[in-house]
Motif scaffolding. Sequence first.
Motif, mmCIF file in Angstrom:
data_model
loop_
_atom_site.group_PDB
_atom_site.id
_atom_site.type_symbol
_atom_site.label_atom_id
_atom_site.label_comp_id
_atom_site.label_asym_id
_atom_site.label_seq_id
_atom_site.Cartn_x
_atom_site.Cartn_y
_atom_site.Cartn_z
ATOM 1 N N UNK A 4 -37.521 -31.389 86.558
ATOM 2 C CA UNK A 4 -35.860 -31.011 85.689
ATOM 3 C C UNK A 4 -35.486 -31.206 84.349
ATOM 4 N N UNK A 5 -34.816 -30.304 83.699
ATOM 5 C CA UNK A 5 -34.670 -30.149 82.300
ATOM 6 C C UNK A 5 -32.943 -30.804 81.535
ATOM 7 N N UNK A 6 -34.078 -30.952 80.224
ATOM 8 C CA UNK A 6 -32.690 -32.051 80.067
ATOM 9 C C UNK A 6 -32.378 -33.032 80.021
ATOM 10 N N UNK A 7 -33.870 -33.430 80.422
ATOM 11 C CA UNK A 7 -34.354 -34.964 80.047
ATOM 12 C C UNK A 7 -34.602 -35.620 78.693
ATOM 13 N N UNK A 8 -34.317 -37.052 78.742
ATOM 14 C CA UNK A 8 -34.552 -37.867 77.330
ATOM 15 C C UNK A 8 -35.928 -38.145 77.751
ATOM 16 N N UNK A 9 -36.368 -38.443 76.116
ATOM 17 C CA UNK A 9 -37.785 -39.182 76.172
ATOM 18 C C UNK A 9 -37.314 -39.349 74.483
ATOM 19 N N UNK A 10 -37.849 -40.556 74.492
ATOM 20 C CA UNK A 10 -37.578 -41.160 73.648
ATOM 21 C C UNK A 10 -38.707 -41.751 71.978
ATOM 22 N N UNK A 11 -39.284 -40.983 71.481
ATOM 23 C CA UNK A 11 -40.342 -40.504 70.350
ATOM 24 C C UNK A 11 -39.621 -41.766 69.393
ATOM 25 N N UNK A 12 -40.126 -42.998 69.582
ATOM 26 C CA UNK A 12 -39.809 -44.654 68.420
ATOM 27 C C UNK A 12 -38.318 -44.604 68.072
ATOM 28 N N UNK A 13 -37.456 -44.766 69.041
ATOM 29 C CA UNK A 13 -36.226 -44.933 69.323
ATOM 30 C C UNK A 13 -36.233 -45.578 71.109
ATOM 31 N N UNK A 14 -34.394 -46.000 71.003
ATOM 32 C CA UNK A 14 -33.796 -46.355 72.114
ATOM 33 C C UNK A 14 -32.709 -45.868 72.425
ATOM 34 N N UNK A 15 -32.318 -46.204 73.730
ATOM 35 C CA UNK A 15 -31.137 -45.980 73.839
ATOM 36 C C UNK A 15 -30.535 -46.820 74.804
ATOM 37 N N UNK A 16 -28.607 -46.699 75.144
ATOM 38 C CA UNK A 16 -28.049 -47.367 75.918
ATOM 39 C C UNK A 16 -28.046 -46.546 76.990
ATOM 40 N N UNK A 17 -28.101 -47.398 78.013
ATOM 41 C CA UNK A 17 -27.828 -46.098 79.083
ATOM 42 C C UNK A 17 -27.092 -46.616 80.878
ATOM 43 N N UNK A 18 -25.860 -46.648 80.952
ATOM 44 C CA UNK A 18 -25.239 -47.027 82.119
ATOM 45 C C UNK A 18 -25.225 -48.362 81.721
ATOM 46 N N UNK A 19 -24.754 -48.925 80.380
ATOM 47 C CA UNK A 19 -24.590 -50.583 80.279
ATOM 48 C C UNK A 19 -25.795 -51.084 79.083
ATOM 49 N N UNK A 20 -26.651 -50.651 79.832
ATOM 50 C CA UNK A 20 -28.337 -51.588 79.091
ATOM 51 C C UNK A 20 -28.684 -50.858 78.119
ATOM 52 N N UNK A 21 -29.589 -51.686 77.050
ATOM 53 C CA UNK A 21 -30.636 -50.860 76.699
ATOM 54 C C UNK A 21 -32.101 -50.426 76.984
ATOM 55 N N UNK A 22 -32.006 -48.830 77.175
ATOM 56 C CA UNK A 22 -33.221 -48.308 77.866
ATOM 57 C C UNK A 22 -34.710 -48.507 76.735
ATOM 58 N N UNK A 23 -36.185 -48.741 77.496
ATOM 59 C CA UNK A 23 -36.641 -48.862 76.293
ATOM 60 C C UNK A 23 -38.021 -48.209 77.085
ATOM 61 N N UNK A 24 -37.634 -47.908 77.931
ATOM 62 C CA UNK A 24 -39.155 -46.719 78.720
ATOM 63 C C UNK A 24 -39.150 -45.795 78.066
ATOM 64 N N UNK A 25 -39.619 -44.930 78.416
ATOM 65 C CA UNK A 25 -40.457 -43.539 77.123
ATOM 66 C C UNK A 25 -39.129 -42.119 77.504
ATOM 67 N N UNK A 26 -39.586 -41.854 79.396
ATOM 68 C CA UNK A 26 -38.478 -41.229 79.117
ATOM 69 C C UNK A 26 -37.946 -41.454 80.830
ATOM 70 N N UNK A 27 -36.827 -40.661 80.781
ATOM 71 C CA UNK A 27 -35.712 -40.575 82.141
ATOM 72 C C UNK A 27 -35.235 -39.004 82.520
ATOM 73 N N UNK A 28 -35.449 -38.750 83.401
ATOM 74 C CA UNK A 28 -35.250 -37.192 84.311
ATOM 75 C C UNK A 28 -33.095 -36.978 84.193
ATOM 76 N N UNK A 29 -33.596 -36.178 83.772
ATOM 77 C CA UNK A 29 -31.694 -35.788 84.056
ATOM 78 C C UNK A 29 -31.251 -35.152 85.758
ATOM 79 N N UNK A 30 -30.358 -34.657 85.811
ATOM 80 C CA UNK A 30 -30.284 -34.341 86.996
ATOM 81 C C UNK A 30 -29.618 -32.969 87.173
ATOM 82 N N UNK A 31 -31.088 -32.262 86.612
ATOM 83 C CA UNK A 31 -30.469 -30.691 86.154
ATOM 84 C C UNK A 31 -30.940 -30.404 87.511
#
Length: 280
Positions: free
Chosen positions: A149-176
């Motif tokens: 997949x492309x358009x994935x998310x990786x998080x060097x030194x960051x976190x995000x909220x994903x589906x209402x919850x704090x996402x702390x793993x490094x990367x998550x695949x998109x659905x591309x």
Amino acid sequence: MRHFLLLITLVLNTTLALAQSTKAGEWIELFNGKNLNDWKVKITGHPLGDNYNNTFRVEDGKMVVRYDQYDAFDEQYGHIFYKNPFSAYLLVMEYRFVGEQVKGGPGWAIRNSGAMLHGQAPETMGLQQDFPISMEMQLLGGDGQHERHTGNLCTPGTNVVLNGKLFTPHCIDSKSKTYPANQWVRAEALVLGDSLINHIVEGDTVLTYEKPQIGGGNVIHYDPAVKKDGQLLKSGYISLQSESHPVEFRRVSLFDLSPYMNKPKQLQAVLRELQNRKKK
């Protein structure tokens, strides 16, 4: 805030892509097709402004990453930063992977690049720092064997909220989909301050998250004074990567949405107009 996000969601539906300008002066061609005068290079182990071995250059009207002057990669990860920070915008890129990975590049970096969003200022990076504190819209090319997949998310030194919850793993695949090497791919990032970020590939929204913030790991040799864990990222710098595989960008453009961020109805109208342009 929920009412604001609902308005945006109604406008975006599942797709949003820009093809032409809607109003004069709101497009910014980050890459002018001629030179890198508006950009700053930071490569691991080298001072800001040292474009080591001519890694980033312009060829045939394209911004390219090349390794023909390298003997080996040696973990010299690079980023080229646009000169100004932004808060709310839609970033448009057209990219493709070419050639072979340079000797010594890690296996995961084959046909791998990215656009760093809301990144720290390049002047604040440590000499040996590998990645800017930022959210990475990861850009991948197919390897001919596996789904990538492309358009994935990786998080060097960051976190995000994903589906209402704090996402702390490094990367998550998109659905591309997977896009093969040498194919031009259009990737876009819709960034609305610290409220909403969408990754869009070939017109399809493939990943959505919110509340980008400093935190987590996956970045080394940074200045601790810069990494203020828990701080929301409302704005920052855009940079493109050199991660050991040659890549080309024939377009890097930005539509500035910051004038509309405190005017939800106007923002809704602008996004609708942009979406309508796409359909024509």
